[in-house]
Design an enzyme around this catalytic site. Structure first.
Site, short mmCIF file in Angstrom:
data_model
loop_
_atom_site.label_atom_id
_atom_site.label_comp_id
_atom_site.label_asym_id
_atom_site.label_seq_id
_atom_site.Cartn_x
_atom_site.Cartn_y
_atom_site.Cartn_z
N GLN A 11 0.83 -1.21 0.00
CA GLN A 11 0.00 0.00 0.00
C GLN A 11 0.86 1.26 0.00
O GLN A 11 1.55 1.53 0.98
CB GLN A 11 -0.91 -0.01 1.22
CG GLN A 11 -1.94 1.10 1.22
CD GLN A 11 -2.81 1.06 2.46
OE1 GLN A 11 -2.30 1.13 3.57
NE2 GLN A 11 -4.10 0.94 2.28
N GLY A 12 0.83 2.01 -1.09
CA GLY A 12 1.58 3.27 -1.18
C GLY A 12 0.69 4.45 -0.94
O GLY A 12 0.38 5.21 -1.86
N SER A 23 4.06 -1.52 4.19
CA SER A 23 4.23 -2.91 4.65
C SER A 23 4.41 -3.83 3.46
O SER A 23 3.78 -3.64 2.41
CB SER A 23 3.00 -3.35 5.45
OG SER A 23 2.81 -2.48 6.53
N GLU A 59 -13.98 -3.95 5.09
CA GLU A 59 -13.33 -4.68 6.16
C GLU A 59 -13.38 -4.04 7.53
O GLU A 59 -12.96 -4.64 8.49
CB GLU A 59 -11.85 -4.93 5.84
CG GLU A 59 -11.65 -5.95 4.77
CD GLU A 59 -12.22 -7.28 5.19
OE1 GLU A 59 -12.91 -7.87 4.36
OE2 GLU A 59 -12.03 -7.70 6.31
#
Lengths: 293, 401
Positions: free
Chosen positions: B128-129, B163, B249
């Site tokens: 994830q950027g 991450s 989510e």
């Protein structure tokens, strides 16, 4: 799994809120503070509305609902700061004549405290050595008794529901005030310090809410609530916490006004203290849950 | 209010448990936490097993390759996999929980066909950027620039806290396609791109966490060319697309972790009974009891949020001036995250008290968890940001500015 409230449950709650708004609004609350007696007419109206007979079978003249519904109406009573031995009378319905209809006011001893003893028509539990104390809550006369803590999970859970209602109400009062009261040219609710106090109040309330609702479901809907289990103890613990700490934070948000007798917030705090001392205390609940780990 | 699971849900649970009992012994031993290639291999192998058994992308819509499971089935899945000690979603996290659902909702047919199957099979890993050194909690202030050059975007800037960047194949990248000005507020002018991690100009430098591991990385982007066809959603519409991503989510993201925390709490109690602290320290015992109530309620809150996400918008069950509790997905997540992140830290503080002098021995897994729990009130929106969200969006308090 459908944890949310049913349409009937939502309607029940709305109906009770409307009843209490109309019959025990702010003027009645403040009048009661000045003259703390049981309003027998109101008590009968509550009986007619089914507050006490809610869980009695329809065949016995009751409403035939369960503990989840009882929790919802007690939450409303907690919001309104409705005074009187509500839990004791509700639990006496079906065993003490007249309790179900609100014609008899029933008090109960939990082994440490009895509320509204002098005004009650009947007393459940051991209260032989009861001695009056100057109650911290102007709207809850108290007697101290010395005995074994009574083991009544339904009483603990309904008391937790009252606490939940109070916690939700003080959150609303704080938010309302924070939106209206201006300092430095803007509503104080725009300042993070105040905003975060209010956010934490909501978080406490919602955690208590799911704990109380879930315990109402898992404890069974009938009269026979099983032994004081960890769900009920946890619900009481979190609801006590939410009611007491939210009332304190609500006073803080109100500033100097919060420290006055005219403001209603102190009534919530004092009632919350009384309820936190009833049926199962923080230490007892924590030990009970720990023992089950 | 009904906490019972339906017959169908119990059938689903039974089949899953049966499969887990057979599948888990086939897994190789878990890799060292510092071995990222090893972790990737392990996590993707598990994903492959899920895929072959039909459990991959359980909650994804069927036309995106998923099983279209209800939120309750997904909750059961997370509950049972955690109970059985199955691997956490791990390196597949971003692909399965963020990028995949976003592409499923906002991508073109070609994009869905290209990117979704490899995520479900465990063939490709996403990272994830989003965050940048100057744009963390204030994500909309991001500055990584993308300039159109024919059928490519040319991207320059840097990202941080990424991450799995070391082992990822793709990155969901937020870039600025139009500079902030009087007419372009900072939330506009942002675009969502999919970037190949092996594209020329991408440099990844792992960062070491206070726990000693390399959980995340810095990423430097130097004239990276990204085909315009790898843009998801319209140009300058990336903020909305991102909100779609973030709304997935919530409410279930921490389900497995709550189950794990309750198990850990039981282990704490057993350890304290064994080492004598249970009897010697009533205050410690009471803290354990309180945590028991907290985690039980957090589990109920998860069930509540799942019920909310499952059934339209009836619930006005919360407090907050009649404003429907936290029926809006994402906001319920903020209420949950605030309390959960705090409770998790208290759990491992209590673990340290249970351990006594052993709390200083990093070989004990509780001490690693104690360190990593520090990130919970920071990552995915700090507690301060979450409190602003609760105050402004649920309670309706005025904005700060």
């Amino acid at each position: 799994m459908e944890f949310r409230l049913t349409e009937d449950q939502l309607a029940l709650r709305t109906g009770f809120r409307a009843l209490l708004d109309g019959r025990f609004g702010r003027d009645e609350l403040r009048a009661a503070v000045e003259r703390p007696v049981i309003d027998r007419a109101l008590w009968r109206e509550l009986g007619d509305a089914g507050l006490f007979s809610l869980r009695l079978p329809e065949a016995d003249g009751g409403v035939g609902l369960g503990l989840p519904e009882a929790v919802l109406v007690f939450e409303e009573a907690g919001r309104a700061l409705l005074p009187g031995p509500l839990v004791a009378t509700h639990l006496a319905a079906g065993t003490v004549p007249g309790a179900d209809t609100g014609r008899t006011v029933v008090a109960a001893s939990d082994g440490a405290l009895v509320e509204w003893l002098a005004e009650a028509d009947e007393v459940v539990g051991e209260a032989g050595d009861a001695r009056p104390v100057r109650s911290v809550d102007p709207l809850t006369p108290l007697h101290r008794v010395s005995g074994e803590r009574a083991d009544r999970p339904a009483a603990a859970l309904l008391t937790a529901a009252l606490q939940l209602g109070s916690a939700a109400r003080t959150t609303e009062l704080a938010v309302q005030y924070a939106k209206e009261r201006e300092q430095f040219g803007r509503p104080i609710g725009a300042f993070q310090a105040v905003k975060h106090l209010c956010a934490r109040m909501l978080v406490r309330t919602e955690l208590a809410r799911v704990a109380v609702y879930a315990a109402a479901v898992t404890s069974g809907a009938g009269d026979g609530v099983r032994a004081p289990d960890t769900d009920v103890a946890g619900a009481k613990l979190l609801a006590d916490d939410a009611a007491v700490r939210n009332a304190r934070d609500c006073i803080q948000v109100h500033g100097g006004m919060g420290f006055t007798w005219e403001s209603d917030v102190h009534l919530h705090l004092k009632r919350a203290w009384v309820r936190a001392g009833q049926w199962i205390t923080e230490a007892e609940a924590e030990e009970l849950i720990a023992a089950a780990l | 209010m009904d906490l019972r699971y339906t017959e169908d849900e119990e059938v689903f649970r039974g089949q899953l448990k049966e499969w887990l009992a057979k599948a888990l012994p086939a897994l190789p031993p878990a890799p060292d936490p510092l071995d990222w290639p090893g972790r990737r291999a392990y996590d993707t192998a598990w994903q492959r097993m899920l895929y072959e058994a039909g459990y991959a992308g359980l909650h994804w819509p069927a036309d995106a390759g998923g099983r279209g499971a209800t939120p309750t089935q997904h909750l059961i899945f997370l509950e049972e996999t955690e109970r059985a000690g199955a691997p956490y979603v791990g390196a597949n996290f971003v692909g399965l929980l963020h990028a995949g659902p976003t592409i499923a909702a906002e991508g073109t047919a070609e994009q869905r066909a290209r990117w979704l199957p490899p995520v479900l099979r465990g063939d490709e890993i996403w990272c994830q950027g989003f965050s940048e050194p100057g744009a963390g909690s204030d994500l909309a202030s991001l500055r990584t620039r993308a300039v159109r050059d024919g059928d490519h975007y040319v991207v320059s800037g840097s990202k941080i806290w990424t991450s799995h960047a070391e082992v990822a194949d793709w990155c969901e990248l937020l870039v600025r396609t139009e500079p902030v000005s009087d007419t372009v507020p900072k939330h506009r002018g942002i675009t969502w791109l999919a970037m190949r991690m092996d594209a020329p100009g991408v440099t990844v430098r792992p960062l070491r966490t206070l726990a000693g591991s390399t959980e995340f990385a810095e990423m430097f982007l130097d004239d990276v060319r990204i085909p315009v066809t790898d843009r998801v959603g319209a140009e300058n519409d990336g903020w909305r697309v991102t909100m779609v991503t973030l709304s997935f989510e919530r409410g279930t993201a921490f389900v497995g972790e709550v189950v794990a925390c309750r198990r850990t709490l039981g282990e704490l109690a057993r350890t304290a009974r064994d080492n004598g602290r249970w009897d010697a320290d009533p205050a410690l015992r009471r803290r354990l009891g309180r945590l028991g109530a907290e985690f039980a309620a957090l589990w109920r809150l998860t069930q509540w949020n799942v019920s909310e996400s499952q059934g339209g918008s009836s619930g006005d069950s919360g407090s907050g001036g009649g404003r429907g509790g936290f029926g809006v997905p994402g906001i319920g997540g903020s209420v949950f995250k605030l309390r959960y992140s705090q409770a998790r830290q208290e759990l491992y503080e209590t673990a340290a008290d249970v351990l006594g002098p052993d709390a200083l021995d990093l070989a004990h897994p509780w001490n690693q968890d104690r360190l990593s729990s520090l990130s919970y009130t920071i990552a995915a929106g700090t507690s301060q940001i979450q409190q602003n969200i609760v105050a402004e969006r649920i309670l309706g308090l005025p904005k700060e500015r």
